[in-house]
Every structure is written in structure tokens, then in C-alpha cells.
Design an enzyme around this catalytic site. Sequence first.
Site, mmCIF file in Angstrom:
data_model
loop_
_atom_site.group_PDB
_atom_site.id
_atom_site.type_symbol
_atom_site.label_atom_id
_atom_site.label_comp_id
_atom_site.label_asym_id
_atom_site.label_seq_id
_atom_site.Cartn_x
_atom_site.Cartn_y
_atom_site.Cartn_z
ATOM 1 N N GLU A 279 0.810 -1.233 0.000
ATOM 2 C CA GLU A 279 0.000 0.000 0.000
ATOM 3 C C GLU A 279 0.837 1.275 0.000
ATOM 4 O OE1 GLU A 279 -3.370 0.041 -0.306
ATOM 5 O OE2 GLU A 279 -3.504 -2.139 -0.248
ATOM 6 N N HIS A 298 -4.167 4.003 -4.093
ATOM 7 C CA HIS A 298 -5.316 3.124 -3.852
ATOM 8 C C HIS A 298 -6.580 3.926 -3.481
ATOM 9 C CE1 HIS A 298 -6.674 -1.059 -2.147
ATOM 10 N NE2 HIS A 298 -7.457 -0.598 -3.104
HETATM 11 N N1 LIG Z 1 -8.202 0.565 -6.983
HETATM 12 C C1 LIG Z 1 -9.201 0.262 -6.194
HETATM 13 O O1 LIG Z 1 -9.525 1.002 -5.253
HETATM 14 C C2 LIG Z 1 -9.983 -1.001 -6.453
HETATM 15 C C3 LIG Z 1 -11.312 -1.080 -5.991
HETATM 16 C C4 LIG Z 1 -12.055 -2.214 -6.314
HETATM 17 C C5 LIG Z 1 -11.468 -3.274 -6.999
HETATM 18 N N2 LIG Z 1 -10.155 -3.193 -7.356
HETATM 19 C C6 LIG Z 1 -9.509 -4.309 -8.045
HETATM 20 O O2 LIG Z 1 -9.970 -4.311 -9.390
HETATM 21 C C7 LIG Z 1 -9.969 -5.653 -9.897
HETATM 22 C C8 LIG Z 1 -11.333 -5.970 -10.487
HETATM 23 O O3 LIG Z 1 -12.331 -5.875 -9.492
HETATM 24 P P1 LIG Z 1 -13.847 -6.266 -9.828
HETATM 25 O O4 LIG Z 1 -14.711 -5.685 -8.777
HETATM 26 O O5 LIG Z 1 -14.134 -5.997 -11.269
HETATM 27 O O6 LIG Z 1 -13.775 -7.850 -9.612
HETATM 28 P P2 LIG Z 1 -14.618 -8.949 -10.403
HETATM 29 O O7 LIG Z 1 -14.520 -10.177 -9.562
HETATM 30 O O8 LIG Z 1 -15.960 -8.435 -10.782
HETATM 31 O O9 LIG Z 1 -13.771 -9.167 -11.741
HETATM 32 C C9 LIG Z 1 -12.527 -9.798 -11.765
HETATM 33 C C10 LIG Z 1 -12.368 -10.448 -13.124
HETATM 34 O O10 LIG Z 1 -11.092 -11.078 -13.194
HETATM 35 C C11 LIG Z 1 -11.264 -12.167 -14.055
HETATM 36 N N3 LIG Z 1 -10.173 -13.123 -14.040
HETATM 37 C C12 LIG Z 1 -9.969 -14.157 -13.176
HETATM 38 N N4 LIG Z 1 -8.882 -14.848 -13.550
HETATM 39 C C13 LIG Z 1 -8.394 -14.230 -14.659
HETATM 40 C C14 LIG Z 1 -7.293 -14.475 -15.508
HETATM 41 N N5 LIG Z 1 -6.486 -15.545 -15.315
HETATM 42 N N6 LIG Z 1 -7.076 -13.647 -16.526
HETATM 43 C C15 LIG Z 1 -7.889 -12.587 -16.765
HETATM 44 N N7 LIG Z 1 -8.970 -12.316 -16.005
HETATM 45 C C16 LIG Z 1 -9.213 -13.128 -14.972
HETATM 46 C C17 LIG Z 1 -12.559 -12.784 -13.572
HETATM 47 O O11 LIG Z 1 -13.102 -13.684 -14.525
HETATM 48 C C18 LIG Z 1 -13.416 -11.547 -13.394
HETATM 49 O O12 LIG Z 1 -14.150 -11.253 -14.580
HETATM 50 C C19 LIG Z 1 -9.568 -6.538 -8.710
HETATM 51 O O13 LIG Z 1 -8.188 -6.808 -8.759
HETATM 52 C C20 LIG Z 1 -9.867 -5.681 -7.511
HETATM 53 O O14 LIG Z 1 -9.081 -6.027 -6.394
HETATM 54 C C21 LIG Z 1 -9.412 -2.065 -7.132
#
Ligand SMILES: NC(=O)c1ccc[n+]([C@@H]2O[C@H](COP(=O)([O-])OP(=O)(O)OC[C@H]3O[C@@H](n4cnc5c(N)ncnc54)[C@H](O)[C@@H]3O)[C@@H](O)[C@H]2O)c1
Length: 338
Positions: A279, A298
Site C-alpha cells: 500500500e 489506492h
Molecule cells: N483501486 C481500487 O480502489 C480497487 C477497488 C475495487 C477493486 N479493485 C480491483 O480491481 C480488480 C477488479 O475488481 P472487480 O470488482 O471488477 O472484480 P470482479 O470479480 O468483478 O472481476 C474480476 C475479473 O477477473 C477475471 N479473471 C480471473 N482470472 C483471470 C485471468 N487468469 N485472466 C484474466 N482475467 C481473470 C474474472 O473472470 C473476473 O471477470 C480486482 O483486482 C480488484 O481487487 C481495485
Amino acid sequence: MCRVRAKIDGGGERARHRALVTAPFRGEGLTTLEGLADVVLDPWIDHTPLRLLDGEKLAAMVQEVDADLLIVESDFVSGPVLDLPLVAIGSCRGDPNNVDIAAATERRIPVLRAPGRNADAVAEITVALLYAVNRGLVQADRDVRAGEVYRDGTIPYQRFRAWELNGRTAGLVGLGAVGRAVKWRLEGLGMHVVAFDPYAPDATYSLDELLSEADVVSLHAAVTPETAGLIGTDQFARMKDGAIFINSARAQLHDTDALVDALRSGRLAGAGLDHFVGENLRVDHPLCAMQNVVLTPHIGGATYDTEANHSRLIADGIATLLAGGRPDNLVNPEVLDG
Ligand SMILES: NC(=O)c1ccc[n+]([C@@H]2O[C@H](COP(=O)([O-])OP(=O)(O)OC[C@H]3O[C@@H](n4cnc5c(N)ncnc54)[C@H](O)[C@@H]3O)[C@@H](O)[C@H]2O)c1
């Protein structure tokens, strides 16, 4: 169907539920919750220095206010708080990893989560990072503030030329809630959007195809054993010359040293990152010295709308539970069986 009722210590029922809410909670969801329960609202986010409660401290608070509903965002729900007669727990996160789900399930306490609550927020910061990197917005702002509009014999028009995003190709790695929210935004900006996601039938590209075609590569995959370090030296090498790399998901998805090398070599035009392992980033980290890199700590999900979304999802889930239903965002539906 098992009807969830307000419990009191003697096994009887209480007149009205009481909710202890240590998450920020607002909007329609707060109105719904107030219709279901007396609400004691004490969000962690209002506390400085930062207040993070563990299972013991939460148990003391729940008992003090006599709550039978507990809604958290950052606090850790484990141990003694799960021994209390809670009717339901709401975790205002997509992944409720701050709740000991196994222990809650053992005690037959329903746990709700808030999937997709921050998808639009993260999508907006993704677009913001992309524009900021592509047009050098942060450096341009610094130049103005430093009185360096004219520098080294140049005018800004010479230093800040860029290709437009309109008409270019964006490759999304991961097409879940955030990926989809990014997709329509970039299409609205005139970009052609392709995606790689082995679990999304409409993501039709392989990773290699995506890397070789995309002018912008943007990561939106969940971190799993399969995706940790997914973008490393080989993958950066496959990207187009002058490509922009955006990671508003998790730093664990890319190899940071390989990213630094790709930026140093000039192969990548720039990068925008909203997350770092641990972080934080050391101020002497090479990324901090690169003018074509935009770094945010973040904050992708940090909107009031995210709070309104999780409030609505959790309050609606509680309403469904109290009415004897089975909400879609229930993490452990087995607690309602039998
Ligand atoms: N920056 C921030 O504040 C913040 C906030 C929320 C989420 N995030 C991050 O953003 C990302 C997406 O979050 P989300 O809410 O859309 O989650 P989500 O679970 O809706 O989507 C994640 C996607 O990753 C895909 N995935 C899994 N394995 C994979 C692979 N091998 N190759 C490619 N894709 C693959 C899944 O099929 C899914 O569609 C996560 O890493 C989450 O931690 C960041």
C-alpha cells in the site's frame, strides 16, 4: 424457508432490531436500514487516527449498544463478536475477507457482501489515469506551479504532444464489474476495446493477441494464483512500442521491476498505477522519478457513490433476509437451510 428473526439472549424475540454500523453508510440504503432497525452509526472513516476494530473490540461495542445487526467495512469480524446473538452481518466489500465466514456459518449467522459497489468509481479513476498519463497532466501542472512553463528553451506545446485516445485500441485484462464499467467508458471516448478473461465468454482475445494489438493495456483481473505476476518481462516485451500501461486493480498482477525496465527502455510511453504492494511506495523508488508515470495511493474506490452503493446492497439484503428471503449477495446461503 428459515425466517431470520431478532433474537434476544433468552431465545425469545425483541421488538425492534438495532444495527451497529461501523462502515460509512448513506443514501437510500441508510433510509431502508432506518426503516428496519434503530441505527447506531459510527463509521471508521470519521476517526483520526485510523480506528480499526478487531473481534474483541467489536464484541464490546455490539454489547454496549445492544445491537443484533452488525455492518462493517474495514473492521475484522472474528472471534468473540461471533459468539453474540447476531441476526446478520453486512460486509461492505465485494470480497468480505474481513469476516471469518467459516465461523459465522458455523454459528448460522448470515453474512452479506456488496459486489460491484465500486466498479464505477474505479472505472472513472482508470479513465482519469489514462488521460493524465497520455497528456502529461501531472507534469504540466507541476511546470505551471514551478514557474517552468518555458523550460530549457522550449514552450509547453513542444513538450506535451500526444496521440489522441479516440480511434486507438484498449486491451482490458479482466472483464468483471470494473472491466465492464471501463469498457463502455472507453468506447464512449472512441476507443476500440478488446478483452482477455478466461471466465468471461464475451472476452474473445488471448493475452498475447491483446498485448500485441493494444495501444493501452489496462488491468482489471482479480488476484488469484493464476493472475499473480501475470504481466512480467515477456508480456511487457510483447506490448506495442509506445503503449500505455494502466493498473487500477492490484500491484500483485504485474512485476514492478519489469515495468520499470520497460519504462526505462522507452518501449512503454507511460504508466498509471493506483496500487502498490504494501500500500505504499518508497520515495526513492525509480517509478517516483519518472515523469511519464502517474501514481495514486489506492483511491480508485473512494467515492461517496461507492458508499451509497454498498449501503443499498447491504440494507436491501437485510430487508430480504428479515422478510424470509434469500438475497443474492448472501455469502453463506447454507445458514438458511434446515
Ligand atoms: N483501486 C481500487 O480502489 C480497487 C477497488 C475495487 C477493486 N479493485 C480491483 O480491481 C480488480 C477488479 O475488481 P472487480 O470488482 O471488477 O472484480 P470482479 O470479480 O468483478 O472481476 C474480476 C475479473 O477477473 C477475471 N479473471 C480471473 N482470472 C483471470 C485471468 N487468469 N485472466 C484474466 N482475467 C481473470 C474474472 O473472470 C473476473 O471477470 C480486482 O483486482 C480488484 O481487487 C481495485
